[in-house]
Scaffold this motif. Structure first.
Motif, PDB file in Angstrom:
ATOM      1  N   GLU A 106      31.438 -10.325  59.426  1.00  0.00           N
ATOM      2  CA  GLU A 106      30.015 -10.040  59.266  1.00  0.00           C
ATOM      3  C   GLU A 106      29.469  -9.645  60.632  1.00  0.00           C
ATOM      4  O   GLU A 106      29.003 -10.475  61.406  1.00  0.00           O
ATOM      5  N   ARG A 107      29.514  -8.342  60.906  1.00  0.00           N
ATOM      6  CA  ARG A 107      29.102  -7.836  62.210  1.00  0.00           C
ATOM      7  C   ARG A 107      27.882  -6.936  62.048  1.00  0.00           C
ATOM      8  O   ARG A 107      27.877  -6.015  61.226  1.00  0.00           O
ATOM      9  N   VAL A 108      26.862  -7.225  62.853  1.00  0.00           N
ATOM     10  CA  VAL A 108      25.596  -6.503  62.817  1.00  0.00           C
ATOM     11  C   VAL A 108      25.453  -5.733  64.126  1.00  0.00           C
ATOM     12  O   VAL A 108      25.662  -6.282  65.209  1.00  0.00           O
ATOM     13  N   PHE A 109      25.074  -4.456  64.030  1.00  0.00           N
ATOM     14  CA  PHE A 109      24.898  -3.603  65.193  1.00  0.00           C
ATOM     15  C   PHE A 109      23.405  -3.312  65.343  1.00  0.00           C
ATOM     16  O   PHE A 109      22.740  -2.939  64.365  1.00  0.00           O
ATOM     17  N   VAL A 110      22.876  -3.482  66.551  1.00  0.00           N
ATOM     18  CA  VAL A 110      21.451  -3.292  66.781  1.00  0.00           C
ATOM     19  C   VAL A 110      21.222  -2.390  67.984  1.00  0.00           C
ATOM     20  O   VAL A 110      22.035  -2.329  68.913  1.00  0.00           O
ATOM     21  N   TYR A 111      20.096  -1.682  67.946  1.00  0.00           N
ATOM     22  CA  TYR A 111      19.641  -0.831  69.044  1.00  0.00           C
ATOM     23  C   TYR A 111      18.279  -1.401  69.454  1.00  0.00           C
ATOM     24  O   TYR A 111      17.378  -1.518  68.622  1.00  0.00           O
ATOM     25  N   TYR A 112      18.120  -1.758  70.725  1.00  0.00           N
ATOM     26  CA  TYR A 112      16.865  -2.372  71.157  1.00  0.00           C
ATOM     27  C   TYR A 112      16.579  -2.024  72.609  1.00  0.00           C
ATOM     28  O   TYR A 112      17.471  -1.642  73.370  1.00  0.00           O
ATOM     29  N   THR A 113      15.296  -2.170  72.984  1.00  0.00           N
ATOM     30  CA  THR A 113      14.868  -1.954  74.358  1.00  0.00           C
ATOM     31  C   THR A 113      14.780  -3.293  75.063  1.00  0.00           C
ATOM     32  O   THR A 113      14.016  -4.172  74.643  1.00  0.00           O
ATOM     33  N   GLU A 114      15.545  -3.443  76.110  1.00  0.00           N
ATOM     34  CA  GLU A 114      15.497  -4.655  76.929  1.00  0.00           C
ATOM     35  C   GLU A 114      14.424  -4.477  78.003  1.00  0.00           C
ATOM     36  O   GLU A 114      14.274  -3.399  78.578  1.00  0.00           O
ATOM     37  N   GLU A 115      13.696  -5.560  78.278  1.00  0.00           N
ATOM     38  CA  GLU A 115      12.592  -5.449  79.239  1.00  0.00           C
ATOM     39  C   GLU A 115      13.038  -5.577  80.694  1.00  0.00           C
ATOM     40  O   GLU A 115      12.533  -4.875  81.572  1.00  0.00           O
ATOM     41  N   HIS A 116      13.986  -6.466  80.967  1.00  0.00           N
ATOM     42  CA  HIS A 116      14.423  -6.712  82.350  1.00  0.00           C
ATOM     43  C   HIS A 116      15.951  -6.591  82.445  1.00  0.00           C
ATOM     44  O   HIS A 116      16.645  -7.534  82.082  1.00  0.00           O
ATOM     45  N   PRO A 117      16.475  -5.462  82.954  1.00  0.00           N
ATOM     46  CA  PRO A 117      15.756  -4.246  83.333  1.00  0.00           C
ATOM     47  C   PRO A 117      15.404  -3.427  82.102  1.00  0.00           C
ATOM     48  O   PRO A 117      15.919  -3.687  81.011  1.00  0.00           O
ATOM     49  N   GLU A 118      14.533  -2.441  82.282  1.00  0.00           N
ATOM     50  CA  GLU A 118      14.134  -1.613  81.149  1.00  0.00           C
ATOM     51  C   GLU A 118      15.263  -0.647  80.802  1.00  0.00           C
ATOM     52  O   GLU A 118      15.464   0.377  81.452  1.00  0.00           O
ATOM     53  N   LYS A 119      16.012  -1.016  79.770  1.00  0.00           N
ATOM     54  CA  LYS A 119      17.129  -0.215  79.280  1.00  0.00           C
ATOM     55  C   LYS A 119      17.182  -0.319  77.769  1.00  0.00           C
ATOM     56  O   LYS A 119      16.827  -1.348  77.190  1.00  0.00           O
ATOM     57  N   ASN A 120      17.638   0.737  77.132  1.00  0.00           N
ATOM     58  CA  ASN A 120      17.977   0.651  75.716  1.00  0.00           C
ATOM     59  C   ASN A 120      19.427   0.212  75.597  1.00  0.00           C
ATOM     60  O   ASN A 120      20.301   0.699  76.326  1.00  0.00           O
ATOM     61  N   ARG A 121      19.675  -0.706  74.681  1.00  0.00           N
ATOM     62  CA  ARG A 121      21.019  -1.251  74.485  1.00  0.00           C
ATOM     63  C   ARG A 121      21.460  -1.081  73.034  1.00  0.00           C
ATOM     64  O   ARG A 121      20.652  -1.200  72.101  1.00  0.00           O
ATOM     65  N   ILE A 122      22.741  -0.807  72.853  1.00  0.00           N
ATOM     66  CA  ILE A 122      23.371  -0.939  71.540  1.00  0.00           C
ATOM     67  C   ILE A 122      24.328  -2.103  71.651  1.00  0.00           C
ATOM     68  O   ILE A 122      25.172  -2.148  72.564  1.00  0.00           O
ATOM     69  N   ALA A 123      24.185  -3.067  70.759  1.00  0.00           N
ATOM     70  CA  ALA A 123      24.985  -4.288  70.843  1.00  0.00           C
ATOM     71  C   ALA A 123      25.514  -4.673  69.469  1.00  0.00           C
ATOM     72  O   ALA A 123      24.927  -4.305  68.433  1.00  0.00           O
ATOM     73  N   ARG A 124      26.609  -5.405  69.462  1.00  0.00           N
ATOM     74  CA  ARG A 124      27.195  -5.957  68.232  1.00  0.00           C
ATOM     75  C   ARG A 124      26.960  -7.454  68.207  1.00  0.00           C
ATOM     76  O   ARG A 124      27.248  -8.152  69.181  1.00  0.00           O
ATOM     77  N   LEU A 125      26.424  -7.945  67.088  1.00  0.00           N
ATOM     78  CA  LEU A 125      26.174  -9.365  66.905  1.00  0.00           C
ATOM     79  C   LEU A 125      27.155  -9.919  65.887  1.00  0.00           C
ATOM     80  O   LEU A 125      27.338  -9.346  64.811  1.00  0.00           O
ATOM     81  N   GLU A 126      27.777 -11.032  66.224  1.00  0.00           N
ATOM     82  CA  GLU A 126      28.694 -11.711  65.302  1.00  0.00           C
ATOM     83  C   GLU A 126      28.315 -13.180  65.246  1.00  0.00           C
ATOM     84  O   GLU A 126      28.226 -13.848  66.275  1.00  0.00           O
ATOM     85  N   ARG A 127      28.104 -13.666  64.046  1.00  0.00           N
ATOM     86  CA  ARG A 127      27.685 -15.055  63.852  1.00  0.00           C
ATOM     87  C   ARG A 127      28.838 -15.875  63.294  1.00  0.00           C
ATOM     88  O   ARG A 127      29.420 -15.515  62.257  1.00  0.00           O
ATOM     89  N   SER A 128      29.171 -16.952  63.967  1.00  0.00           N
ATOM     90  CA  SER A 128      30.278 -17.816  63.543  1.00  0.00           C
ATOM     91  C   SER A 128      29.837 -18.713  62.398  1.00  0.00           C
ATOM     92  O   SER A 128      28.656 -18.783  62.049  1.00  0.00           O
ATOM     93  N   SER A 129      30.785 -19.426  61.807  1.00  0.00           N
ATOM     94  CA  SER A 129      30.478 -20.341  60.706  1.00  0.00           C
ATOM     95  C   SER A 129      29.552 -21.468  61.147  1.00  0.00           C
ATOM     96  O   SER A 129      28.830 -22.042  60.337  1.00  0.00           O
ATOM     97  N   SER A 130      29.548 -21.771  62.446  1.00  0.00           N
ATOM     98  CA  SER A 130      28.670 -22.818  62.966  1.00  0.00           C
ATOM     99  C   SER A 130      27.266 -22.301  63.266  1.00  0.00           C
ATOM    100  O   SER A 130      26.380 -23.076  63.649  1.00  0.00           O
ATOM    101  N   GLY A 131      27.063 -20.986  63.118  1.00  0.00           N
ATOM    102  CA  GLY A 131      25.753 -20.413  63.373  1.00  0.00           C
ATOM    103  C   GLY A 131      25.590 -19.813  64.747  1.00  0.00           C
ATOM    104  O   GLY A 131      24.539 -19.230  65.050  1.00  0.00           O
TER     105      GLY A 131
END
Length: 353
Positions: A106-131
């Protein structure tokens, strides 16, 4: 979601004569996700699990990634992204789910603007069974108050695609190795596919100003993209690998497609401005034979979803009309696995009926 002169915006809101209007009541909508506070919601993007049972969406300013069971309506937080920049066109801007989604993957990919430093990021999120959520950074893109792009989709080839903005510097769009002002194509781990059309970087196409939507034609696999112009010339593009769509330091109104080598003209040059947003194809979407196979396009300024019909070869737009009007700006437009089309605004997500 974009800077537009107030007079131009007012003119657009009054009328868009070339489009025509669908008879009232022909297409309806039903809200499936809602909230009361715009800054705590503002659904810029959403995506479905492959079996269509769940919907994931992002809240632009809060940084929350939320998970909805479509059968029960249960809406729970999956993850929260920290240090999200707000204001302008920044925030959490895109989401895509692993096409091989399932137990243990269960992998989620997100595109977001980070404030410090100001950059756009593409990241993969993976949540374990423990949360516990593990974040893996895949790409970094220039950011600014405006022109941050942000839409994410997996293509029919299994690669991850993203549209990026020029972050206010038109020259970036003509620099092949610079990720700004591009359609990017990458592997799930962020790597550059060996068959990408350019020898450097992750660019699939170049010469883009800023975009809030793209979609793959399920009948051909071709990529269509919406693009916001400056004071003129919003666009709908048929994006080909390795092509240049002309935005850059020499561009200006009218006919902004003029920078760089062999610029490709849009399939639809839109004036007056509508600020096109999300896109989805109606493929068995349940809205009737006149809509089936068409490209649906959201608009920010005119608050509409437009129905764009294609020619037999599916390479040109041959008809356009307003499918449905909405009280607020339309943000994302997506098709569920069963073909049903949904759209979002700053207060929720709706299903077209």
């Amino acid at each position: 979601m974009r800077k537009v002169a107030l007079l131009a915006a007012a003119a657009v809101l009054l009328a868009v004569p070339p489009l025509g209007v669908t008879a009232a009541g022909a297409v309806g909508k039903q809200r499936v996700v809602g909230c009361q506070k715009p800054r705590a919601c503002w659904v810029t993007a959403f995506a479905f699990t492959p079996d269509g049972s769940e919907l994931f969406y992002v809240e632009r300013f809060s940084g929350e990634v939320r998970r909805v069971n479509l059968a029960t309506g249960d809406d729970t937080r999956y993850a929260k992204i920290g240090d999200v920049a707000a204001g302008g066109e920044r925030g959490v801007l895109g989401i895509a789910l692993d096409p091989d989604w399932g137990p243990g993957q269960e992998r989620v990919f997100v595109y977001y603007t980070e404030e410090h430093p100001e950059k756009n990021r593409i990241a993969r999120l993976e949540r374990s069974s423990s949360g516990q959520v593990t974040t893996t950074l895949l790409a970094t893109i220039p950011a600014a108050g405006f022109h941050d792009g942000g839409t994410l989709h997996f293509g029919p080839d299994g690669k991850l695609y993203a549209v990026t903005g020029d972050a206010g510097v038109p020259g970036r769009s003509q620099q092949v190795a610079n990720p700004g002002g591009k359609v990017l194509r990458m592997e799930e781990d962020g790597g550059r596919p060996g068959d990408n059309p350019f020898p450097k970087g992750k660019a699939f196409s170049m010469g883009h100003r800023n975009s809030f939507g793209f979609a793959f034609d399920p009948r051909t696999g071709r990529l269509w993209q919406s693009e916001n112009g400056p004071e003129c010339d919003d666009e709908v593009n048929l994006v080909k690998p390795g092509a240049n769509y002309g935005w850059g330091p020499s561009s200006g109104c009218p006919d902004i497609t003029e920078s760089g080598p062999r610029p490709v003209e849009p399939r639809w040059r839109i004036n007056p401005l509508i600020a096109p947003t999300g896109m989805a194809f109606c493929e068995g979407c349940g809205l009737g034979p006149k809509v089936d196979g068409d490209l649906l396009l959201g608009t920010y300024l005119t608050h509409d979803i437009l129905d764009l019909s294609l020619n037999a070869n599916r390479t040109k737009i041959v008809g356009r009309r307003v499918l449905i009007s909405h009280p607020r700006a339309v943000l994302a437009v997506e098709a569920a696995p069963d073909g049903t089309v949904y759209f979002s605004d700053l207060l929720g997500i709706y299903r077209l009926t």
